[in-house]
Structures are given as C-alpha cells and as structure tokens.
Write a protein that holds these residues in place. Structure first.
Motif, PDB file in Angstrom:
ATOM      1  N   TYR A  54       6.157  93.467 -23.726  1.00  0.00           N
ATOM      2  CA  TYR A  54       5.920  93.185 -25.142  1.00  0.00           C
ATOM      3  C   TYR A  54       4.578  92.484 -25.335  1.00  0.00           C
ATOM      4  N   TYR A  55       4.263  91.502 -24.490  1.00  0.00           N
ATOM      5  CA  TYR A  55       2.993  90.791 -24.609  1.00  0.00           C
ATOM      6  C   TYR A  55       1.819  91.735 -24.384  1.00  0.00           C
ATOM      7  N   ILE A  56       1.958  92.620 -23.414  1.00  0.00           N
ATOM      8  CA  ILE A  56       0.893  93.607 -23.158  1.00  0.00           C
ATOM      9  C   ILE A  56       0.715  94.509 -24.374  1.00  0.00           C
ATOM     10  N   TRP A  57       1.826  94.954 -24.949  1.00  0.00           N
ATOM     11  CA  TRP A  57       1.782  95.794 -26.145  1.00  0.00           C
ATOM     12  C   TRP A  57       1.099  95.058 -27.298  1.00  0.00           C
ATOM     13  N   LYS A  58       1.473  93.767 -27.506  1.00  0.00           N
ATOM     14  CA  LYS A  58       0.875  92.970 -28.575  1.00  0.00           C
ATOM     15  C   LYS A  58      -0.627  92.813 -28.384  1.00  0.00           C
ATOM     16  N   ILE A  59      -1.053  92.565 -27.160  1.00  0.00           N
ATOM     17  CA  ILE A  59      -2.487  92.412 -26.880  1.00  0.00           C
ATOM     18  C   ILE A  59      -3.214  93.708 -27.178  1.00  0.00           C
ATOM     19  N   TYR A  60      -2.640  94.810 -26.755  1.00  0.00           N
ATOM     20  CA  TYR A  60      -3.266  96.113 -26.974  1.00  0.00           C
ATOM     21  C   TYR A  60      -3.484  96.379 -28.462  1.00  0.00           C
ATOM     22  N   TRP A  61      -2.462  96.134 -29.282  1.00  0.00           N
ATOM     23  CA  TRP A  61      -2.542  96.449 -30.709  1.00  0.00           C
ATOM     24  C   TRP A  61      -3.186  95.356 -31.553  1.00  0.00           C
ATOM     25  N   SER A  62      -3.395  94.174 -31.004  1.00  0.00           N
ATOM     26  CA  SER A  62      -4.007  93.096 -31.787  1.00  0.00           C
ATOM     27  C   SER A  62      -5.526  93.164 -31.778  1.00  0.00           C
ATOM     28  N   ARG A  63      -6.069  93.985 -30.887  1.00  0.00           N
ATOM     29  CA  ARG A  63      -7.518  94.137 -30.767  1.00  0.00           C
ATOM     30  C   ARG A  63      -8.216  92.789 -30.540  1.00  0.00           C
ATOM     31  N   GLY A  64      -7.605  91.974 -29.678  1.00  0.00           N
ATOM     32  CA  GLY A  64      -8.218  90.714 -29.285  1.00  0.00           C
ATOM     33  C   GLY A  64      -7.935  89.552 -30.198  1.00  0.00           C
ATOM     34  N   LYS A  65      -7.119  89.712 -31.242  1.00  0.00           N
ATOM     35  CA  LYS A  65      -6.844  88.653 -32.208  1.00  0.00           C
ATOM     36  C   LYS A  65      -5.544  87.899 -31.910  1.00  0.00           C
ATOM     37  N   TRP A  66      -4.878  88.271 -30.872  1.00  0.00           N
ATOM     38  CA  TRP A  66      -3.555  87.727 -30.576  1.00  0.00           C
ATOM     39  C   TRP A  66      -3.678  86.529 -29.638  1.00  0.00           C
ATOM     40  N   GLU A  67      -2.911  85.482 -29.914  1.00  0.00           N
ATOM     41  CA  GLU A  67      -2.867  84.302 -29.063  1.00  0.00           C
ATOM     42  C   GLU A  67      -1.619  84.363 -28.181  1.00  0.00           C
ATOM     43  N   PRO A  68      -1.753  84.193 -26.877  1.00  0.00           N
ATOM     44  CA  PRO A  68      -0.570  84.246 -26.009  1.00  0.00           C
ATOM     45  C   PRO A  68       0.363  83.067 -26.270  1.00  0.00           C
TER      46      PRO A  68
END
Length: 104
Positions: free
Chosen positions: A87-101
């Motif tokens: 899920y985290y990998i998916w979120k990073i992929y679709w956030s285009r670098g705007k996602w905070e872990p």
C-alpha cells in the motif's frame, strides 16, 4: 547444519519464476558449504505482495521448531506487513512525490 534463508516478496503472479531464480542463485553457495563438511538447509520465506504467505514459509517455520500458535501469529504479521508495504509503495507511486511516509 547451516541454515540459509532467502526472503522474497513477489507479486503473486510472479511467484514461480521468483522461486526458481532464488534457488539457482544459491547453488554455488550450497555446494561450497557442502565441500567444507557442513549440511546446508536452504529455505525460502515467501510472502506475496498482496499478503499471501506461501506453504514453503510455513515449512521453514517447522524447521525452526515453532509451535502452531507461533507460526500462525508470525504468518499473520508477515501478511499484514506485506499488505501495508504494498500500500505504501502504491501511495508513493500515485502521489508523485507529495506523500509523507507514516510512522512505523
């Protein structure tokens, strides 16, 4: 006895290809260990990217003498962790670098 553990987390559709590749990868190491008079045990810990824990993983747990309830708890934790990581990998992929872990 020398235990060799390989962790692999393939997408479920790629499991068979990944398993044969991992086994081949360690052939030389297993032979070298045997030549030095030891008994190598190669085990694969396989947890699919969608959380499916493969039978080979449960067999590896048997080799370590885990009790049924310990194996089940570990299986649940491995499954949950694989799903969260996917899920985290998916979120990073679709956030285009705007996602905070999140904190883990």
């Amino acid at each position: 006895v020398v235990n060799i553990l390989e962790l692999t987390c393939p997408f479920e559709d790629n499991r068979a290809d990944r398993e044969s590749g991992k086994t081949h990868k360690y052939e030389e190491l297993v032979e070298a260990i045997q030549k030095n008079g030891y008994d190598p045990h190669f085990m694969t810990i396989e947890v699919g990217a969608l959380g499916f824990v493969l039978w080979s993983t449960m067999e590896a747990f048997d080799q370590f003498g885990l009790k049924s309830e310990e194996k089940e708890e570990l299986r649940r934790e491995l499954s949950k962790t694989a799903i969260e990581c996917s899920y985290y990998i998916w979120k990073i992929y679709w956030s285009r670098g705007k996602w905070e872990p999140p904190e883990i």
